[in-house]
Design a protein around this motif. Structure first.
Motif, PDB file in Angstrom:
ATOM      1  N   GLU A 328       0.839  -1.199   0.000  1.00 17.75           N
ATOM      2  CA  GLU A 328       0.000   0.000   0.000  1.00 17.75           C
ATOM      3  C   GLU A 328       0.869   1.243   0.000  1.00 17.75           C
ATOM      4  O   GLU A 328       1.855   1.324   0.737  1.00 17.75           O
ATOM      5  CB  GLU A 328      -0.880   0.032   1.250  1.00 17.75           C
ATOM      6  CG  GLU A 328      -2.166  -0.738   1.153  1.00 17.75           C
ATOM      7  CD  GLU A 328      -3.037  -0.502   2.365  1.00 17.75           C
ATOM      8  OE1 GLU A 328      -4.176  -0.042   2.201  1.00 17.75           O
ATOM      9  OE2 GLU A 328      -2.573  -0.783   3.485  1.00 17.75           O
ATOM     10  N   VAL A 329       0.498   2.212  -0.815  1.00 18.59           N
ATOM     11  CA  VAL A 329       1.153   3.516  -0.780  1.00 18.59           C
ATOM     12  C   VAL A 329       0.073   4.585  -0.658  1.00 18.59           C
ATOM     13  O   VAL A 329      -1.033   4.435  -1.197  1.00 18.59           O
ATOM     14  CB  VAL A 329       2.019   3.777  -2.035  1.00 18.59           C
ATOM     15  CG1 VAL A 329       3.174   2.801  -2.102  1.00 18.59           C
ATOM     16  CG2 VAL A 329       1.197   3.712  -3.304  1.00 18.59           C
ATOM     17  N   ALA A 330       0.385   5.637   0.061  1.00 17.40           N
ATOM     18  CA  ALA A 330      -0.561   6.745   0.248  1.00 17.40           C
ATOM     19  C   ALA A 330      -0.010   7.999  -0.417  1.00 17.40           C
ATOM     20  O   ALA A 330       1.209   8.202  -0.490  1.00 17.40           O
ATOM     21  CB  ALA A 330      -0.795   6.988   1.730  1.00 17.40           C
ATOM     22  N   LEU A 331      -0.914   8.828  -0.915  1.00 17.21           N
ATOM     23  CA  LEU A 331      -0.511  10.116  -1.481  1.00 17.21           C
ATOM     24  C   LEU A 331      -0.324  11.105  -0.339  1.00 17.21           C
ATOM     25  O   LEU A 331      -1.238  11.324   0.460  1.00 17.21           O
ATOM     26  CB  LEU A 331      -1.573  10.631  -2.447  1.00 17.21           C
ATOM     27  CG  LEU A 331      -1.957   9.698  -3.601  1.00 17.21           C
ATOM     28  CD1 LEU A 331      -2.947  10.390  -4.532  1.00 17.21           C
ATOM     29  CD2 LEU A 331      -0.734   9.258  -4.372  1.00 17.21           C
ATOM     30  N   SER A 335       1.701  15.979  -2.487  1.00 19.06           N
ATOM     31  CA  SER A 335       1.932  15.198  -3.699  1.00 19.06           C
ATOM     32  C   SER A 335       1.458  15.946  -4.936  1.00 19.06           C
ATOM     33  O   SER A 335       0.470  16.691  -4.909  1.00 19.06           O
ATOM     34  CB  SER A 335       1.195  13.857  -3.585  1.00 19.06           C
ATOM     35  OG  SER A 335       1.287  13.149  -4.792  1.00 19.06           O
ATOM     36  N   ARG A 336       2.145  15.712  -6.056  1.00 23.65           N
ATOM     37  CA  ARG A 336       1.773  16.320  -7.349  1.00 23.65           C
ATOM     38  C   ARG A 336       0.731  15.493  -8.079  1.00 23.65           C
ATOM     39  O   ARG A 336       0.261  15.894  -9.152  1.00 23.65           O
ATOM     40  CB  ARG A 336       3.011  16.420  -8.244  1.00 23.65           C
ATOM     41  CG  ARG A 336       4.158  17.234  -7.669  1.00 23.65           C
ATOM     42  CD  ARG A 336       5.428  16.989  -8.469  1.00 23.65           C
ATOM     43  NE  ARG A 336       5.854  15.587  -8.369  1.00 23.65           N
ATOM     44  CZ  ARG A 336       6.798  15.041  -9.138  1.00 23.65           C
ATOM     45  NH1 ARG A 336       7.375  15.765 -10.076  1.00 23.65           N
ATOM     46  NH2 ARG A 336       7.134  13.779  -8.988  1.00 23.65           N
ATOM     47  N   LEU A 337       0.326  14.341  -7.523  1.00 21.67           N
ATOM     48  CA  LEU A 337      -0.482  13.391  -8.278  1.00 21.67           C
ATOM     49  C   LEU A 337      -1.992  13.614  -8.211  1.00 21.67           C
ATOM     50  O   LEU A 337      -2.689  13.227  -9.159  1.00 21.67           O
ATOM     51  CB  LEU A 337      -0.170  11.964  -7.812  1.00 21.67           C
ATOM     52  CG  LEU A 337       1.318  11.566  -7.840  1.00 21.67           C
ATOM     53  CD1 LEU A 337       1.456  10.103  -7.500  1.00 21.67           C
ATOM     54  CD2 LEU A 337       1.944  11.869  -9.193  1.00 21.67           C
ATOM     55  N   PHE A 399       4.806   9.908  -2.465  1.00 22.11           N
ATOM     56  CA  PHE A 399       4.243   8.704  -1.861  1.00 22.11           C
ATOM     57  C   PHE A 399       4.728   8.507  -0.435  1.00 22.11           C
ATOM     58  O   PHE A 399       5.831   8.929  -0.070  1.00 22.11           O
ATOM     59  CB  PHE A 399       4.640   7.445  -2.653  1.00 22.11           C
ATOM     60  CG  PHE A 399       4.176   7.440  -4.071  1.00 22.11           C
ATOM     61  CD1 PHE A 399       2.834   7.316  -4.388  1.00 22.11           C
ATOM     62  CD2 PHE A 399       5.089   7.553  -5.108  1.00 22.11           C
ATOM     63  CE1 PHE A 399       2.413   7.316  -5.695  1.00 22.11           C
ATOM     64  CE2 PHE A 399       4.685   7.543  -6.426  1.00 22.11           C
ATOM     65  CZ  PHE A 399       3.334   7.427  -6.715  1.00 22.11           C
ATOM     66  N   LEU A 400       3.900   7.847   0.339  1.00 24.16           N
ATOM     67  CA  LEU A 400       4.313   7.300   1.613  1.00 24.16           C
ATOM     68  C   LEU A 400       4.081   5.796   1.540  1.00 24.16           C
ATOM     69  O   LEU A 400       2.933   5.351   1.427  1.00 24.16           O
ATOM     70  CB  LEU A 400       3.501   7.906   2.766  1.00 24.16           C
ATOM     71  CG  LEU A 400       3.739   7.272   4.151  1.00 24.16           C
ATOM     72  CD1 LEU A 400       5.188   7.480   4.580  1.00 24.16           C
ATOM     73  CD2 LEU A 400       2.786   7.845   5.185  1.00 24.16           C
TER      74      LEU A 400
END
Length: 613
Positions: A328-331, A335-337, A399-400
């Motif tokens: 799992e990754v979190a924004l 973040s630019r996403l 990302f985290l």
């Protein structure tokens, strides 16, 4: 009793008290001992530091590296897979195979590492056949301890005792000298568990095993509803998928198909490998696909591209966790996403990973993942090779990366080199048996070959060495010299001879075994061997008998740490998974220790006669 003897015995007593109290690290105690020997004048500086130049210390370090090579190439884990196939639903067969496998692997690598590897395997097997983990965990630890009795290099005490024999002018032990005894004790252990141990373990109160800490991949699959969308499709000869790159095929845009991995035959195994935009497919490849669409759309995709659906089991991702992972990754807030879609980001091309799930405000987004604009607070489930997942940690601007799932511990980054790793170990064992080169050179050659074959790298090699164990050995080695020079060794030998000297040699072996096993309840088996090896050899010399049966008895007793959960790290590892109490180890371990003592006392003199010639 002169001052020198009092100094040595006082320092020895202080070391034992510090070991038992467990308030100071063992390696720190070892360094303090070296300092005390020199400052007090009991030993010269070269004598106190002699352990750093001992070949057996280097051999122990090299064995840690070889064990890590077997882990990184997946050899240890494949033994677990083999157990899954052979054990079936029989508890007795499971326990027997488990003990045989752990003991065999532990004979050439760290028993603690082997037991740590097999704990999740054993828990899974116990759940599958419906038995309490308590009936599996203690046999696992017993086999780990018995593995130290199978070969010269299986555990540091064996090498310590061999080194002491050589130091006192006797021949060193051979690679398989203690193997017959160890094999008998292993069979005795299997029989003990099957006939008596299981009844004793049935009294252990059981609690459901709950995985602590990191989530497993199966939990992530359920949370993101991936199981409802994933499927396995085999490419048939003549398929339009053969040849072009994945980027050119545009499977996501045309069919809503997100390829997560490729099962491809390599030798006798089917390996699951990650995909990139430049991946190309071959006939009979099996694609793991995240496919969004109705059943008729999936059928149309299979017809048009000549694909044959294959079954997908619920544990599929977990079973292939050594090749392809999930995470799992979190924004993050800056973040630019957010606001961009995965298609716009060219996520697969940029990060060489596939996004297989999006969770928003606690709910899984299951449709149109490619063209869904990302939002602040979204978490993404990514799939791909573990090294690429770890690479996301470097993109802290966007990302985290959450804690990796528990299966990352089973990652075998060099699994394709497994046959070469086995070849290196076989070469080492062959050289040790033949005696063509010293044991340390055989192990060093095996380590160099493991590196040359990319079974292990320098970073993982250095990390695998248990430096506290080496420092403990180095710090305790000067005790043998100090005991001898001060006259304390002669005093201890005289004391044992006066107490037990009129006994038969067999009863003297029993006394040595009991002393070693008792000391081993409080200090490590390595320290026990270091303390008692010179005493055992001295007793044998005073009785006019061969030192080998006495030294080997101490080696066996040092590994017979079955009686308490704190007498060995192997026992401590299984304490919580097995839901054991302190008394459980006493109830099961004490009778077995007495059986081991009886077998040792009867068998050792048959293999190594008391006659000095």
């Amino acid at each position: 009793m002169n001052i020198a003897i009092l100094q040595v015995l006082g320092l020895l007593s202080l070391a034992i008290v510090l070991f038992v109290s467990n308030r100071v690290r063992m390696d720190v105690i070892a360094l303090l001992l070296i300092t005390a020997f020199v400052v007090s004048g009991m030993l010269t500086l070269p004598q106190a530091l002699a352990g750093f130049a001992d070949a057996n210390v280097l051999l122990i370090a090299l064995m840690f590296v070889i064990g890590e090579g077997l882990i990184r190439t997946g050899v240890a884990y494949r033994v677990g897979d083999w157990l899954l196939k052979l054990s079936g639903d029989s508890e007795l067969r499971l326990v027997s195979l488990l003990m045989l496998s752990v003991a065999t692997l532990g004979s050439v690598m760290s028993s603690t590492g082997v037991v740590a590897i097999f704990i999740p395997v054993a828990l899974s097997l116990a759940g599958r056949i419906g038995v309490a983990p308590a009936r599996i965990m203690m046999p696992l630890s017993m086999a780990g301890l018995i593995s130290g009795m199978l070969t010269l290099v299986a555990t540091p005490p064996n090498l310590v005792i061999s080194s002491e024999l050589e130091r006192q002018g006797h021949g060193a032990l051979g690679f398989f000298d203690i193997t017959p005894i160890g094999v008998l004790i292993l069979l005795l252990g299997i029989g003990y568990i099957r006939l008596v141990g299981n009844r004793l373990l049935a009294r252990v109160p059981t609690t459901p095993h709950v995985h602590q800490g990191r989530r497993r991949m199966q939990e992530l699959i359920q949370r993101y509803q991936l199981a409802d969308r994933a499927c396995r499709l085999q490419i048939q000869p003549g398929s339009s998928l053969i040849g072009p790159t994945l980027e050119n095929l545009q499977l996501r845009a045309r069919f809503g198909a997100n390829v997560l991995g490729i099962e491809r035959r390599r030798g006798f195994h089917h390996l699951l490998v990650g995909v990139t935009t430049q991946s190309q497919f071959e006939a009979l490849d099996v694609l793991l696909v995240d496919l969004v669409g109705a059943e008729d759309e999936v059928e149309a995709f299979c017809r048009e591209c000549r694909l044959r659906p294959l079954p997908l089991r619920g544990q599929y991702f977990s079973e292939h966790a050594r090749s392809v992972g999930l995470a799992e990754v979190a924004l993050i807030p800056d973040s630019r996403l957010p606001g961009k879609t995965l298609r716009q980001l060219a996520f697969r091309r940029e990060y060489r990973l596939s996004v297989v799930g999006i969770q928003r405000q606690g709910d899984a987004v299951t449709e149109d993942l490619l063209d869904t604009p990302l939002q602040q607070g979204d978490t993404l489930l990514v799939a791909g090779e573990w090294k690429q997942i770890r690479y996301l940690q470097q993109h802290k601007r966007d990302f985290l990366l959450y804690d990796l799932p528990a299966e990352v511990d089973e990652m075998a980054p060099a699994q394709n080199q497994a046959p070469l790793a086995l070849l290196c170990v076989a070469l080492m064992v062959g050289l040790m048996i033949s005696g063509w080169v010293p044991n340390v050179i055989a192990a060093l050659l095996a380590c160099l070959l493991l590196g040359a074959f990319r079974c292990i790298d320098m970073e993982s090699a250095y990390r695998s060495i248990q430096w506290p164990t080496l420092l403990l050995i180095i710090g305790m080695m000067p005790f043998a010299t100090a005991l001898q020079q001060s006259g304390a060794l002669a005093l201890m030998v005289d004391g044992m001879s006066q107490l037990f000297g009129r006994l038969s040699p067999h009863l003297m072996l029993s006394a040595l075994f009991l002393v070693a096993a008792s000391i081993g309840l409080f200090i490590s088996n390595t320290a026990t061997a270091l303390l008692l090896a010179p005493v055992a050899i001295g007793v044998a010399q005073q009785m006019g008998l061969s030192p080998y049966p006495f030294a080997i008895t101490v080696a066996i007793a040092a590994s017979a740490a079955f009686m308490t959960p704190v007498s060995s790290p192997v026992n401590t590892l299984v304490l919580v998974p097995g839901s054991y109490r302190f008394a459980d180890f006493i109830r099961v371990g004490v009778p077995f220790t007495l059986l081991v003592m009886l077998a040792t006392v009867l068998l050792v003199p048959l293999l190594y006669p008391f006659s000095p010639h």
